[in-house]
Design an enzyme around this catalytic site. Structure first.
Site, PDB file in Angstrom:
ATOM      1  N   TYR A   1       0.802  -1.222   0.000  1.00 58.03           N
ATOM      2  CA  TYR A   1       0.000   0.000   0.000  1.00 58.03           C
ATOM      3  C   TYR A   1       0.841   1.282   0.000  1.00 58.03           C
ATOM      4  O   TYR A   1       0.290   2.362  -0.186  1.00 58.03           O
ATOM      5  CB  TYR A   1      -0.924   0.034   1.218  1.00 58.03           C
ATOM      6  CG  TYR A   1      -1.946  -1.079   1.235  1.00 58.03           C
ATOM      7  CD1 TYR A   1      -2.810  -1.280   0.152  1.00 58.03           C
ATOM      8  CD2 TYR A   1      -2.049  -1.934   2.323  1.00 58.03           C
ATOM      9  CE1 TYR A   1      -3.737  -2.298   0.170  1.00 58.03           C
ATOM     10  CE2 TYR A   1      -2.983  -2.954   2.349  1.00 58.03           C
ATOM     11  CZ  TYR A   1      -3.820  -3.132   1.267  1.00 58.03           C
ATOM     12  OH  TYR A   1      -4.742  -4.144   1.272  1.00 58.03           O
ATOM     13  N   ILE A   2       2.127   1.181   0.268  1.00 62.05           N
ATOM     14  CA  ILE A   2       2.946   2.388   0.389  1.00 62.05           C
ATOM     15  C   ILE A   2       4.016   2.380  -0.701  1.00 62.05           C
ATOM     16  O   ILE A   2       4.383   1.329  -1.234  1.00 62.05           O
ATOM     17  CB  ILE A   2       3.600   2.506   1.781  1.00 62.05           C
ATOM     18  CG1 ILE A   2       4.415   1.251   2.117  1.00 62.05           C
ATOM     19  CG2 ILE A   2       2.548   2.760   2.840  1.00 62.05           C
ATOM     20  CD1 ILE A   2       5.109   1.302   3.463  1.00 62.05           C
TER      21      ILE A   2
END
Length: 894
Positions: free
Chosen positions: A153-154
């Site tokens: 997600y990052i």
């Protein structure tokens, strides 16, 4: 045990002594081998394995691997291997756009054999330092301890600073990766003191490394000072802010320590705010430590609110009746609001761990940066010279039309054509910077006809001139490499320094005595009949409030006394006449005593203090004669001296039956002194006649601006001698003022304009700018005693104080500015200009013109000596000390 097994064991025991010399010879041979030289012996299940050899070799191999390849940073680039591999992978992936962290982790596993978890954790830690990695997404919070989102997600990419200072494949040394499929850098060519900027912490086998982070700009300044041969000093700087005491930092070497404190301020008298937390702590762990201290009764709080988001904010709501100043000290003493950190600067150099100091690491980093810049310039010079050589060679080849020579065109093969070109170029050899090689000729022969047709002599000359200029510049930079390196560091500071201000404020911490700030969370009781004292005797006589870490001082009827710890229940014996909390090194608590020496000896009077004694050891205040007895006792917290009435037993031919004695006539001496003879007659009773005042006089008070605290030890600014009712006046730079007592637990702001003993008769003169009216005003006023902050500049928050003075007859000079700067400065006699009014009054307008500065001039009039003496007088103390509350612990009747 079966007979077969027993037989095998006996045979084995018989074999071992015979092979002892062989085994010892093998062990000596093994010591000369490298760690990896030990091999498992063959022979199957019956083979004998020598555990000392296995331990020595295999364990040392493991320990060396962990030290060199896992936990300790390299001195060249300040990176652990996993960090270096992450940055190398990100550089290979770099295209200017963000990459998923999961993708970076997977790519790094080509170089790092220890799994994705270690890579992901190291990558998040690098990203949270906000220096080398540009992060996108939820990367966690160093303040709250919240973890980052999942790697899918990052996203991340290298920062511009990292791209500029960390990488250069031309100056990088390479080695094969663990599986031999790729190459990775031995160390990155870092041209910046990265190790000291980021800090590091690692635990290896048998040693550890802990290097604290330092400020970006201060490191660059220190590097420049190092190149100039000037001294420099470096202190830690933490992302979480707070205060740091570096008095024992010891240049980051082993054995040093720093104290780090949270930044605590008062929102109001019942609420404290923590805005910055100590390094290595999170708001969660900090709150847990505060709650534990509260549960143990060390502090008293009502509740805690954690409002931390981008910045830390912990609200501590105090219980009613609790001092906020004392609670701040208690938080530092009993919670993680103050911690001690011991640095240990361990780095890898030449494949060995070394323990250095911070200055040595910085000098090494600076020298390495200088060496890398020199290497880059040398490479650049070589490339420029090569470009100049080929440009000159190409121009000669085209302008001389060598390609049109008949010999060249009719050449039967490449060697013959190359030989002709070499022959034609010989006359031009002096114009070239090196000899022409066969490869150079082959490169000329690869020039296409289209390039020859488009050749422009003027542009070629311009290009050659530019190359010569660049070469000359590069040579001058190499000749002055130190200034070139200084300019490099200065460029980094100018380009990136604004983003990295110092977060941690350097201060000297005062030592907080835990017994002075701990909350009195227990009640002390005494059972006189059975001789017990403690905090669990709730049905017996209440003595005082105390804490569980306090010491108690007990005096007995026979003149003995001792110090004991507070406990739930302890036997102390009967005939106790006085019990109280003992304050070590307290020289102002004076004990006034009258005692009889022996069963029929003289009666003595003495005054003494008990500053420090051994716990649980019995002392005596009498001469030690058997049968001695205390006839009168009082404890005086500020050295008070009362007057007593002594009634004697009537005897034949005795003229005096009673007399009075003032303790102020008796000198204060040591606790072991005998005292003065009061009377040789037998005393019937001693009664308190009149309470007295302190014989110790006022107490000198100082203010230490380094720690913003009061003290009695002569540190800082002398505020004067204070009597019990005196107050301290505090005036802040924004016009706020308030008064406090002179208790050592007081806390003060760092924006103090003036601090002194409060005098209600003093007249203050203030020149100020009224931002609402846009005019300058002058006012004269006395200040009043108030524990609540009040402001003499007015209610408008943007008012500005030009000048504040306590001169009796001040003269004020106004210098004009702006469009009115041509005007002659105006001089005002303040005492004649305006009368004395309340501090809330607006004052009188000084001028309608624009004011640049307001200055105070030497006064022409002064107060007379008599008036000055009257102004300095303070009212005498009245009333004396309070009753100790324990005179009823014994009967005055003898």
């Amino acid at each position: 045990m079966t007979p077969e097994n027993r037989k095998e064991q006996e045979e084995g025991e018989a074999i071992l002594p015979e092979n002892q010399e062989e085994i010892q010879t093998e062990a000596r041979d093994e010591k000369s081998l490298p760690h990896s030289g030990y091999k498992m012996p063959a022979g199957g299940a019956d083979a004998i394995h020598h555990l000392p050899g296995m331990y020595q070799n295999w364990f040392l191999d493991y320990a060396s691997y962990v030290i060199l390849e896992r936990a300790v940073p390299h001195i060249h680039d300040g990176l652990k291997p996993v960090q270096r591999r992450i940055l190398h992978s990100m550089k290979r992936l770099d295209d200017g756009r963000y990459n998923k962290v999961a993708n970076i982790i997977g790519h790094t596993m080509q170089f790092h054999p220890h799994g994705d978890t270690s890579i992901g954790d190291a990558l998040v830690q690098l990203g949270q330092k906000d220096l080398l990695i540009d992060c996108q997404g939820n990367w966690g919070n160093i303040l709250t301890g919240d973890v980052a989102a999942a790697p899918r997600y990052i996203e991340a990419r290298l920062s511009q600073f990292a791209l500029e200072t960390l990488f250069n494949p031309k100056t990088t040394q390479w080695k094969l990766s663990y599986d031999g499929r790729n190459q990775e850098p031995i160390s990155l060519p870092v041209k910046f003191p990265l190790l000291l900027t980021q800090g590091v912490e690692g635990i290896a086998v048998g040693l550890s490394s802990k290097i604290l982070p330092h400020n970006f700009n201060e490191l660059l300044d220190a590097s420049i000072a190092c190149l100039k041969g000037e001294p420099f000093t470096l202190y830690p700087d933490f992302q979480t802010g707070g205060y740091v005491d570096v008095s024992r930092y010891n240049d980051g070497e082993r054995g040093g320590a720093v104290k780090v404190r949270a930044k605590i301020s008062k929102l109001d008298n019942r609420t404290l705010v923590i805005n910055e937390i100590p390094y290595g702590r999170t708001t969660s762990t900090l709150i847990d430590s505060i709650l534990k201290a509260n549960d143990k009764g060390k502090i008293k709080i009502r509740k805690i609110d954690d409002n931390t988001a981008k910045d830390a904010e912990i609200l501590i709501h105090l219980a009613p009746g609790v001092s906020s100043d004392k609670t701040i000290d208690a938080l530092y003493a009993f919670s993680d609001c103050e911690i001690s950190i011991s640095p240990n600067c361990c780095v890898i150099e030449n494949n060995k761990p070394y323990f250095l100091n911070i200055s040595t690491v910085l000098r090494h980093s600076t020298d390495r940066t200088l060496g890398l810049l020199r290497t880059e310039l040398e490479i650049k010079q070589s490339e420029l010279e090569e470009a100049l050589f080929y440009a000159s060679l190409e121009r000669i080849f085209i302008e001389e039309r060598i390609y049109k020579d008949r010999e060249f065109e009719n050449a039967r093969n490449m060697d013959e054509a190359a030989a002709h070109i070499e022959l034609r170029l010989q006359p031009f050899a002096p114009q070239l910077i090196r000899e022409v090689t066969h490869d150079d000729i082959l490169r000329l022969m690869e020039i296409r006809m289209g390039r020859i047709l488009k050749f422009n002599a003027d542009k070629s000359d311009e290009a050659i001139a530019r190359l010569k200029t660049d070469i000359a510049l590069t040579k001058s930079q190499l000749a002055d490499i130190i200034n070139y390196t200084i300019a490099w560091f200065a460029m980094l500071k100018e380009k990136y320094g604004a983003a990295y201000p110092r977060h941690t404020e350097i201060r000297n911490f005062d030592t907080i005595e835990a017994t002075t700030v701990v909350e009195a969370n227990e009640k002390l009781y005494i059972n006189r009949e059975e001789g017990f004292i403690g905090t669990a005797l709730r049905k017996d006589e209440l003595i005082c409030n105390c804490s569980d870490i306090d010491d108690l001082i007990l005096f007995y009827r026979d003149g003995t006394y001792k110090i004991i710890r507070v406990s739930e229940k302890v036997f102390v014996g009967k005939n106790v006449i006085y019990v109280s909390v003992f304050k070590r090194n307290d020289s102002r608590t004076i004990y006034n005593v009258i005692y009889r020496d022996g069963r029929s000896g003289c009666n003595y009077i003495k005054r003494f203090a008990v500053t420090g004694v051994t716990r649980d050891k019995e002392y005596t205040l009498t001469r030690g004669t058997d049968g001695s007895r205390v006839l009168y006792f009082s404890a005086n917290p500020n050295g008070e001296a009362e007057t007593v009435k002594v009634i004697l037993k009537p005897k034949l031919r005795q003229k005096t039956l009673a007399f009075e004695k003032d303790f102020s006539e008796v000198l204060i001496k040591g606790r072991a002194s005998m005292g003065n003879i009061l009377t040789k007659s037998e005393i019937h009773k001693v009664m308190l006649k009149q309470k007295g005042t302190s014989t110790l006089g006022g107490r000198m008070v100082w203010f230490d601006r380094d720690v913003l605290r009061l003290n009695y030890d002569g540190r800082g600014e002398e505020l004067g001698e204070f009597q019990s009712d005196d107050l301290i006046l505090v005036i802040l730079k924004n016009g706020d003022f308030y008064t406090t007592g002179f208790d050592l637990s007081n806390h003060y702001e760092d924006t103090i304009l003036l601090i002194e003993r409060f005098d209600s008769r003093k007249i203050w003169t203030a020149a100020l700018y009224d931002a609402e009216q846009k005019y300058s005003y002058l006012k004269r006023f006395p200040l009043e005693a108030t524990h609540k902050k009040q402001n003499f500049l007015g209610e408008y928050p943007h008012n500005v104080l030009y000048l504040l003075t306590d001169e009796a007859y001040p003269r004020i000079e106004i210098v004009f500015g702006g469009n009115d700067r041509f005007r002659t400065p105006l001089v005002i006699d303040a005492e004649a200009f305006i009368g004395v009014k309340s501090f809330k009054a607006k004052g009188k307008r000084m001028t309608a013109f624009e004011v640049a500065t307001v200055n105070e001039l030497e006064p022409l009039r002064f107060l007379s000596e008599n008036a000055s003496a009257d102004a300095e007088k303070t009212p005498d103390e009245e009333g004396g000390r309070e009753d100790s509350g324990q005179m009823d612990l014994f009967n005055n009747e003898i």
